[in-house]
Scaffold this motif. Structure first.
Motif, mmCIF file in Angstrom:
data_model
loop_
_atom_site.group_PDB
_atom_site.id
_atom_site.type_symbol
_atom_site.label_atom_id
_atom_site.label_comp_id
_atom_site.label_asym_id
_atom_site.label_seq_id
_atom_site.Cartn_x
_atom_site.Cartn_y
_atom_site.Cartn_z
ATOM 1 N N GLN A 181 0.718 -1.411 -0.021
ATOM 2 C CA GLN A 181 -0.086 0.143 -0.057
ATOM 3 C C GLN A 181 0.944 1.320 0.023
ATOM 4 N N ASP A 182 2.142 1.088 0.296
ATOM 5 C CA ASP A 182 2.896 2.291 0.437
ATOM 6 C C ASP A 182 3.828 2.660 -1.134
ATOM 7 N N LYS A 183 3.573 1.617 -1.976
ATOM 8 C CA LYS A 183 4.305 1.836 -3.312
ATOM 9 C C LYS A 183 3.908 3.259 -3.909
ATOM 10 N N GLU A 184 4.952 3.791 -4.291
ATOM 11 C CA GLU A 184 4.801 5.173 -5.102
ATOM 12 C C GLU A 184 4.183 4.977 -6.216
ATOM 13 N N VAL A 185 3.162 5.513 -6.732
ATOM 14 C CA VAL A 185 2.798 5.595 -8.182
ATOM 15 C C VAL A 185 3.645 6.034 -9.211
ATOM 16 N N VAL A 186 4.117 5.745 -10.185
ATOM 17 C CA VAL A 186 4.894 6.296 -11.214
ATOM 18 C C VAL A 186 3.788 6.950 -12.350
ATOM 19 N N ILE A 187 4.044 8.400 -12.135
ATOM 20 C CA ILE A 187 3.207 9.313 -13.150
ATOM 21 C C ILE A 187 3.787 9.382 -14.247
ATOM 22 N N PRO A 188 3.440 9.188 -15.329
ATOM 23 C CA PRO A 188 3.913 9.526 -16.652
ATOM 24 C C PRO A 188 4.277 10.827 -16.997
ATOM 25 N N ASP A 189 5.342 11.167 -17.358
ATOM 26 C CA ASP A 189 5.720 12.858 -17.462
ATOM 27 C C ASP A 189 4.918 13.596 -18.415
ATOM 28 N N ASP A 190 4.590 12.708 -19.533
ATOM 29 C CA ASP A 190 3.754 13.321 -20.552
ATOM 30 C C ASP A 190 2.228 13.069 -20.626
ATOM 31 N N ALA A 191 1.725 12.802 -19.292
ATOM 32 C CA ALA A 191 0.248 12.568 -18.900
ATOM 33 C C ALA A 191 -0.268 13.808 -18.764
ATOM 34 N N PRO A 192 -1.605 14.035 -19.294
ATOM 35 C CA PRO A 192 -2.338 15.174 -18.926
ATOM 36 C C PRO A 192 -2.378 15.702 -17.366
ATOM 37 N N LYS A 196 4.023 15.782 -5.476
ATOM 38 C CA LYS A 196 4.420 16.948 -6.221
ATOM 39 C C LYS A 196 4.388 16.773 -7.803
ATOM 40 N N ILE A 197 3.781 17.860 -8.359
ATOM 41 C CA ILE A 197 3.595 17.711 -10.024
ATOM 42 C C ILE A 197 4.195 19.084 -10.400
ATOM 43 N N THR A 198 4.964 18.890 -11.305
ATOM 44 C CA THR A 198 5.457 20.324 -12.230
ATOM 45 C C THR A 198 4.307 20.669 -13.013
ATOM 46 N N LEU A 199 3.965 21.797 -12.839
ATOM 47 C CA LEU A 199 3.142 22.694 -13.850
ATOM 48 C C LEU A 199 3.930 23.172 -15.253
ATOM 49 N N LYS A 200 3.872 22.563 -16.196
ATOM 50 C CA LYS A 200 4.680 22.621 -17.392
ATOM 51 C C LYS A 200 4.211 23.846 -18.067
ATOM 52 N N GLU A 222 14.591 24.098 -15.988
ATOM 53 C CA GLU A 222 14.013 23.255 -14.952
ATOM 54 C C GLU A 222 13.964 23.673 -13.555
ATOM 55 N N ASN A 223 14.892 24.060 -13.276
ATOM 56 C CA ASN A 223 15.179 24.714 -11.860
ATOM 57 C C ASN A 223 13.892 25.823 -11.704
ATOM 58 N N ARG A 224 13.804 26.644 -12.700
ATOM 59 C CA ARG A 224 12.943 27.826 -12.484
ATOM 60 C C ARG A 224 11.361 27.344 -12.804
ATOM 61 N N ARG A 225 10.656 26.772 -11.957
ATOM 62 C CA ARG A 225 9.576 26.034 -12.267
ATOM 63 C C ARG A 225 8.604 26.316 -10.997
ATOM 64 N N VAL A 226 7.134 25.906 -11.449
ATOM 65 C CA VAL A 226 6.326 26.024 -10.373
ATOM 66 C C VAL A 226 5.553 24.647 -10.397
#
Length: 273
Positions: free
Chosen positions: A137-148, A161-165, A261-265
Motif C-alpha cells: 500500500q506504500d508503493k509510489e505511483v509512477v506518474i507518466p511525465d507526458d500525461a495530462p 508534487k507535480i510540476t506545472l509545465k 528546469e530549476n525555474r519551475r512551479v
C-alpha cells in the motif's frame, strides 16, 4: 511523503544484507573524479550492468561554508549520475541525496569527500521492496511525465508534487506570459472538476544564490490569484516559495535547459478524494 521519509531513513541509517555500496572519493574542492577514481567507477559500471541503483549520496569535508559544501556535494552526485546514466538500471524514484558537510563522519577529511552509490545486485532484485521496507500500500505511483495534468492529479497521492509545465513569467517579475494561459486553465479545470482537491502552489527560481526579493513566493501567489479570480475558494490553495533551496540541477546551472528546469512551479497535493 511517508514513503520518502522512510526511504531516506533507510538509506542514511541502515545497512542490510541485500543492499550494496560503492564509494568514490574526490580531491579537495573538486566535483569530478581524478583518473584513479574515474577508472574505478568505470570498472564498477562494467561489473554492474544488471544491478539496480537506489540512490547516490554525496558529502564533503567541513572546510568552507555550509552553502558552498551543499552545492559541492550535489555537484559530486550529479557527476556520478551523469557517468552511470543509461549504463546501469536506476529505480524510477531514484533519490539524489546531498549531505554536504553533514555527511562528514570521519576524522580524516579525505574520507568525507565522497559519493556513495547504494544499489542492489541482480540476485537480490526480487527482494527489492522488502529491502526498502516498502509495503504494497506504500508503493509510489509512477506518474507518466507526458500525461495530462488531470490524469497526473488522478494518479497522485497526498504529498505528491507535480510540476506545472509551460507556466512562464516575464524576466524578474511575477507576471505570467501569455503562453502560460493554457497551463493555468488546465489547472483551473482540474480544481473545478475536483471540488475536494486542495493544493499548495510552490515556486522555485534559478540562476541566483539567494531569492532576496522572495520572487518564488510571488510567482506562486500569482497562480493562486488566477484560480481565486476564476472562482476557486481561497482556502483550497496555499502558496509557498522555495527560492533556490530545492534545485533539480546544481547552481550555477550548466545550460539554459537546466536553468529552465530549476525555474519551475509545482503543486503539492494536500488533500483529495
Amino acid at each position: 511523503m511517508k514513503f520518502l521519509y522512510s526511504f531516506l531513513i533507510f538509506i542514511l541509517f541502515q545497512i542490510t544484507f541485500a543492499q550494496e555500496q560503492a564509494v568514490f572519493y574526490f580531491d579537495n574542492n573538486k566535483f569530478e573524479l581524478n583518473k584513479t577514481e574515474a577508472a574505478k567507477l568505470q570498472k564498477w559500471i562494467s561489473e554492474n550492468t544488471t544491478s539496480k541503483i537506489l540512490s547516490i549520496t554525496g558529502s564533503t569535508d567541513e572546510v568552507g561554508t555550509s552553502g558552498y559544501n551543499d552545492t559541492l556535494s550535489q555537484k559530486r552526485v550529479s557527476h556520478i549520475f551523469n557517468q552511470i546514466k543509461g549504463k546501469v538500471n536506476i529505480r524510477p524514484d531514484f533519490k539524489s541525496i546531498s549531505l554536504g558537510e553533514k555527511g562528514a563522519t570521519s576524522k580524516n577529511k579525505a574520507e568525507n569527500r565522497k559519493a556513495i552509490i547504494h544499489y542492489l545486485l541482480e540476485k537480490d532484485l526480487d527482494k527489492e521492496n522488502e529491502v526498502l521496507g516498502i509495503k504494497e500500500q506504500d508503493k509510489e505511483v509512477v506518474i507518466p511525465d507526458d500525461a495530462p495534468l488531470a490524469e497526473k492529479v488522478k494518479l497522485a497521492k497526498v504529498g505528491t508534487k507535480i510540476t506545472l509545465k509551460n507556466i512562464n513569467y516575464f524576466q524578474n517579475t511575477f507576471a505570467t506570459t501569455p503562453e502560460s494561459q493554457g497551463a493555468l486553465y488546465d489547472l483551473l479545470f482540474v480544481m473545478q472538476s475536483n471540488p475536494d482537491l486542495k493544493i499548495e502552489v510552490q515556486g522555485h527560481i534559478c540562476c541566483v544564490d539567494v531569492d532576496r526579493r522572495n520572487l518564488s513566493l510571488d510567482r506562486a501567489r500569482q497562480v493562486k490569484r488566477f484560480l481565486v479570480y476564476n472562482g476557486i475558494q481561497e482556502h483550497r490553495v496555499k502558496t509557498k516559495g522555495f527560492g533556490v533551496s530545492q534545485p533539480l540541477h546544481p547552481i550555477p546551472e550548466a545550460t539554459p535547459e537546466q536553468a529552465a528546469e530549476n525555474r519551475r512551479v509545482e503543486i503539492e497535493i494536500l488533500s483529495k478524494k
